[in-house]
Structures are given as structure tokens and as C-alpha cells.
Design a protein around this motif. Sequence first.
Motif, PDB file in Angstrom:
ATOM      1  N   MET A  22       0.825  -1.237   0.634  1.00 46.11           N
ATOM      2  CA  MET A  22       0.262  -0.229   0.251  1.00 46.11           C
ATOM      3  C   MET A  22       0.772   1.717   0.065  1.00 46.11           C
ATOM      4  O   MET A  22       0.163   2.108  -1.196  1.00 46.11           O
ATOM      5  CB  MET A  22      -1.331  -0.048   1.211  1.00 46.11           C
ATOM      6  CG  MET A  22      -2.197  -1.466   1.648  1.00 46.11           C
ATOM      7  SD  MET A  22      -3.085  -1.160   0.011  1.00 46.11           S
ATOM      8  CE  MET A  22      -3.507   1.453   0.170  1.00 46.11           C
ATOM      9  N   LYS A  23       1.597   0.972   1.025  1.00 46.39           N
ATOM     10  CA  LYS A  23       2.621   2.012   0.837  1.00 46.39           C
ATOM     11  C   LYS A  23       3.532   2.588  -0.480  1.00 46.39           C
ATOM     12  O   LYS A  23       3.912   3.461  -0.902  1.00 46.39           O
ATOM     13  CB  LYS A  23       4.160   2.449   1.610  1.00 46.39           C
ATOM     14  CG  LYS A  23       4.630   3.136   1.983  1.00 46.39           C
ATOM     15  CD  LYS A  23       6.259   2.769   3.239  1.00 46.39           C
ATOM     16  CE  LYS A  23       6.931   4.513   2.942  1.00 46.39           C
ATOM     17  NZ  LYS A  23       7.874   4.240   4.457  1.00 46.39           N
ATOM     18  N   ALA A  24       4.215   1.532  -1.525  1.00 53.82           N
ATOM     19  CA  ALA A  24       4.501   1.489  -2.737  1.00 53.82           C
ATOM     20  C   ALA A  24       3.253   2.319  -3.466  1.00 53.82           C
ATOM     21  O   ALA A  24       3.443   3.218  -4.815  1.00 53.82           O
ATOM     22  CB  ALA A  24       4.959   0.418  -3.042  1.00 53.82           C
ATOM     23  N   ILE A  25       1.898   1.630  -3.342  1.00 48.49           N
ATOM     24  CA  ILE A  25       0.994   2.216  -4.319  1.00 48.49           C
ATOM     25  C   ILE A  25       0.953   4.077  -4.264  1.00 48.49           C
ATOM     26  O   ILE A  25       0.762   4.630  -5.000  1.00 48.49           O
ATOM     27  CB  ILE A  25      -0.404   1.481  -3.822  1.00 48.49           C
ATOM     28  CG1 ILE A  25      -0.342  -0.558  -4.551  1.00 48.49           C
ATOM     29  CG2 ILE A  25      -1.385   2.192  -4.888  1.00 48.49           C
ATOM     30  CD1 ILE A  25      -1.231  -0.740  -4.304  1.00 48.49           C
ATOM     31  N   GLU A  26       0.639   4.515  -2.820  1.00 50.54           N
ATOM     32  CA  GLU A  26       0.439   5.686  -2.279  1.00 50.54           C
ATOM     33  C   GLU A  26       1.381   6.879  -2.956  1.00 50.54           C
ATOM     34  O   GLU A  26       1.253   7.499  -2.897  1.00 50.54           O
ATOM     35  CB  GLU A  26       0.334   5.435  -0.524  1.00 50.54           C
ATOM     36  CG  GLU A  26      -1.078   4.983  -0.515  1.00 50.54           C
ATOM     37  CD  GLU A  26      -0.979   5.289   0.953  1.00 50.54           C
ATOM     38  OE1 GLU A  26      -0.147   5.185   1.653  1.00 50.54           O
ATOM     39  OE2 GLU A  26      -2.117   4.607   1.381  1.00 50.54           O
ATOM     40  N   THR A  27       2.435   5.857  -2.496  1.00 48.30           N
ATOM     41  CA  THR A  27       4.250   7.203  -2.834  1.00 48.30           C
ATOM     42  C   THR A  27       4.520   6.960  -4.368  1.00 48.30           C
ATOM     43  O   THR A  27       5.228   7.409  -4.282  1.00 48.30           O
ATOM     44  CB  THR A  27       5.054   6.931  -1.523  1.00 48.30           C
ATOM     45  OG1 THR A  27       5.383   5.160  -1.769  1.00 48.30           O
ATOM     46  CG2 THR A  27       4.663   6.611  -0.338  1.00 48.30           C
ATOM     47  N   GLY A  28       4.347   5.399  -4.995  1.00 52.64           N
ATOM     48  CA  GLY A  28       5.299   5.698  -5.858  1.00 52.64           C
ATOM     49  C   GLY A  28       6.083   4.836  -6.098  1.00 52.64           C
ATOM     50  O   GLY A  28       7.235   5.115  -6.616  1.00 52.64           O
ATOM     51  N   GLY A  29       6.684   4.910  -4.855  1.00 52.27           N
ATOM     52  CA  GLY A  29       8.369   4.248  -4.717  1.00 52.27           C
ATOM     53  C   GLY A  29       8.372   2.425  -5.039  1.00 52.27           C
ATOM     54  O   GLY A  29       7.451   1.867  -5.116  1.00 52.27           O
ATOM     55  N   LYS A  30       9.470   2.623  -4.969  1.00 52.32           N
ATOM     56  CA  LYS A  30       9.954   1.791  -5.422  1.00 52.32           C
ATOM     57  C   LYS A  30       9.953   0.588  -3.931  1.00 52.32           C
ATOM     58  O   LYS A  30      10.980   0.958  -3.241  1.00 52.32           O
ATOM     59  CB  LYS A  30      10.910   1.216  -6.031  1.00 52.32           C
ATOM     60  CG  LYS A  30      11.209   1.400  -7.920  1.00 52.32           C
ATOM     61  CD  LYS A  30      10.905  -0.052  -8.784  1.00 52.32           C
ATOM     62  CE  LYS A  30      11.135   0.439 -10.601  1.00 52.32           C
ATOM     63  NZ  LYS A  30      10.519  -0.620 -11.371  1.00 52.32           N
ATOM     64  N   ILE A  31       9.315  -1.303  -4.285  1.00 52.33           N
ATOM     65  CA  ILE A  31       9.867  -2.332  -3.532  1.00 52.33           C
ATOM     66  C   ILE A  31      11.011  -3.010  -3.189  1.00 52.33           C
ATOM     67  O   ILE A  31      11.570  -3.291  -4.428  1.00 52.33           O
ATOM     68  CB  ILE A  31       8.956  -3.119  -3.336  1.00 52.33           C
ATOM     69  CG1 ILE A  31       7.079  -2.445  -2.898  1.00 52.33           C
ATOM     70  CG2 ILE A  31       8.989  -4.086  -1.733  1.00 52.33           C
ATOM     71  CD1 ILE A  31       6.733  -3.444  -2.981  1.00 52.33           C
ATOM     72  N   PRO A  32      11.744  -2.405  -2.334  1.00 52.81           N
ATOM     73  CA  PRO A  32      13.673  -2.806  -2.757  1.00 52.81           C
ATOM     74  C   PRO A  32      13.310  -4.053  -2.819  1.00 52.81           C
ATOM     75  O   PRO A  32      12.537  -5.365  -2.030  1.00 52.81           O
ATOM     76  CB  PRO A  32      13.942  -2.716  -0.709  1.00 52.81           C
ATOM     77  CG  PRO A  32      12.726  -1.513  -0.453  1.00 52.81           C
ATOM     78  CD  PRO A  32      11.555  -2.590  -0.345  1.00 52.81           C
ATOM     79  N   ALA A  33      14.377  -4.688  -3.877  1.00 55.87           N
ATOM     80  CA  ALA A  33      14.729  -5.708  -4.422  1.00 55.87           C
ATOM     81  C   ALA A  33      14.488  -7.157  -2.953  1.00 55.87           C
ATOM     82  O   ALA A  33      14.160  -7.543  -3.096  1.00 55.87           O
ATOM     83  CB  ALA A  33      16.234  -6.208  -5.273  1.00 55.87           C
ATOM     84  N   GLU A  34      14.990  -6.473  -1.833  1.00 52.88           N
ATOM     85  CA  GLU A  34      15.653  -7.559  -0.411  1.00 52.88           C
ATOM     86  C   GLU A  34      13.790  -8.245  -0.730  1.00 52.88           C
ATOM     87  O   GLU A  34      13.531  -9.198   0.220  1.00 52.88           O
ATOM     88  CB  GLU A  34      16.540  -7.633   0.277  1.00 52.88           C
ATOM     89  CG  GLU A  34      16.709  -8.420   1.716  1.00 52.88           C
ATOM     90  CD  GLU A  34      17.861  -7.698   2.333  1.00 52.88           C
ATOM     91  OE1 GLU A  34      17.391  -8.578   3.734  1.00 52.88           O
ATOM     92  OE2 GLU A  34      18.542  -7.022   2.573  1.00 52.88           O
ATOM     93  N   MET A  35      12.717  -6.954  -0.459  1.00 47.72           N
ATOM     94  CA  MET A  35      11.608  -7.370   0.326  1.00 47.72           C
ATOM     95  C   MET A  35      10.734  -8.614  -0.829  1.00 47.72           C
ATOM     96  O   MET A  35      10.543  -8.883  -0.614  1.00 47.72           O
ATOM     97  CB  MET A  35      11.120  -5.574   0.602  1.00 47.72           C
ATOM     98  CG  MET A  35       9.724  -6.142   0.854  1.00 47.72           C
ATOM     99  SD  MET A  35       9.771  -6.979   2.664  1.00 47.72           S
ATOM    100  CE  MET A  35      10.658  -5.452   4.006  1.00 47.72           C
TER     101      MET A  35
END
Length: 345
Positions: A212-225
Motif C-alpha cells: 500500500m505504501k508503494a502504491i500511495e508514494t509511487g516508490g519502488k519496493i526494495p529487491a530484498e523485500m
Amino acid sequence: MARKPTTKNHIRGLLDELEPDLRAAFMASLDEIKSKVSLKSIIDRLEANDIEGAVRAANISPVAYRQVQKTVESIFESGGEEAAKKVPRVTANNGSTALFRFDIRHPTAEQELRQYSSNLITRISEDQRQAVRESLANGIAQGRAPRRTALDIVGRINRVTGRREGGIVGLTTPQARYVESMRLRLSSGDPKVLEKIFGMSRRDKRFDRTIMKAIETGGKIPAEMIERMAARYADSLLLLRGETIARTETMTAFNKGQMASMQQAINEGKVSSDIVVKVWHAFLDERTRFTHRQLNGSTVGFYDRFITARGAQLMHPGDPEGGSGEVVCCRCWMETKIDFLADLD
């Protein structure tokens, strides 16, 4: 005085005891495959662009499932012993009574067991090799490093338990594709694509906040995650796979054992095939296929088949010849009976 359990409750209780054994055997076989895999060999083959060599290096072979075969044999024998109880004792002129006992090494029983278990293990192994083959090809096509691609296959070692977790070894080909789809969606960075993950019911919902945070901010999810999330999803699907195999094959092996036992009794002249019948028993709840609810209580001759509303023909519940649509996760069971009145017709 305690009441004697009905045949239905007795069989259901027996199957409930046997099913976890097969699930545990399947999971133990996968642990053995993962623990003995040569990660370096897979990586070396991938660096040489040799996908088939990498598949072989994964060491997924029928012999790896010997624990599954042993458990299937035990379930098969349990079914045979249950059916043997239905064969009447034979009293000789001198008053001695002969009790029929199921012999799992009887030629007909041994042949049936060997063919069934061999087909089962071959099917499991070949499907997993195909899943590995596709996953390796996807890794190469998307430019992933050979080591990362190999770890996506066999899983990563948990430093606490020392066991490999995640990976697609053990999954069916469609399930392995689901894991790849999860990984691609998580890597997309596209809010609309990320939203589709919430429709993947076997996902680990503890990661939903991160998505949800990635959707709201448009940020990338870290590869490790991403790897952690994909691994948890793969583990969830693997549990489902283990449950499916255990439920389906416990019922199939048990019913095949019953058939083999009665066939042995017929071959030995203990009972005539003309008076042996089979009764289909279904669990009447919302999870049961409508075709199987309609068969509940149906009785056919020993060599006759049950015919579903879809036209599928099965010698017993769980008969692979009926097709996966009538077999996978079936909870129905078969009862063999001796119809002593049949000879009076």
C-alpha cells in the motif's frame, strides 16, 4: 457402554489419521531435495546457458520421493485390510475357521501398487522439472543473475533454522507461474499492477502495508523485500500443494487397496465376484462436487464403474482415470460389501 462407531465414522477417522502422514512424507522429500542440491552446479549450468543441465542439477528425480512411496504403500495396505474384514470366514468340515488376510505382496496387489505409485511419483517429478525449467528460462530471459535465479528455484537458507525456504521446488507448473507473477508485479512499480497482488489469496497479508505504501508514494519496493514476499507466497502455495496431494492420494491409495484386497479374495476363491459390490459415500456439504453428491449411496458391481453426471467413469473415488476434475481433493470414499442375496436372483 461406548457405542461402536459406524462404518462411515470409522473410515473417516482412519483416513484422517493417514492423511497427515502422506503430507509429512511429501514435505520431508522436498526438504531432502533442497538440502542435497548443489547450488554451484545449477549456477555453473546457467552461466553456460544450459537450462537442461541446470534442471538436472536440481536433482528432482523419482528416487527422491521414496518416503512418499513408502507412505502410499502403507495407506494402500490399510485399505486392503479394511476390505478383508468384509470377506466371510470359511468353516471347514472339521470345524476349523479360515480367516482371509490381505497380502500386499500378492501378485495382483503388488502389480496394482507398483503401477499406481510409479505413475504418481513420475507425475509429481515431471511436473516439478517442468516448473523448474520454465522458471530458469524466465530468469535468463529477464536478465537475472545466475545465482539469484538458482536461489529463486531452490530457496534461500534461513539462518535460524538452517533450512531452505521459498523457491519453487515442490510446486506445480501453474503454481510456479503464480510465484513468478507475484515477483513481476512487486517489481513493476506500477500502482495498478501492484493492486492486483491483493487478489492473490495465498499471499502473506503481513506485507500488505508495504504494498500500500508503494502504491500511495509511487516508490519502488526494495529487491530484498520482494524476495521475502515472493518466498512467503511460494511457501504458502507449497503448503497447499502438500495438502492437495495428501488429501487426493490418501483417498486414492486407500480405495485401490480395497480393490486389490477383494481381487485377491476372488482369485483365491474366498468369495465370488458376482456378490461383491461397491458403494460410493460422499460428504454432503458445500465443498463436495455436485457430481459426487449425486453418486452418494450408489451401488455397482465389483468390476463396474461409477458414472458421474458429467459422464466420467471411475472404478472408485479418486480413480485417476476419472480425470482431475473428479479426483483432486476428493473426500469421498468407497465401501466394499458382500451381497449374499445376489446369488438368489
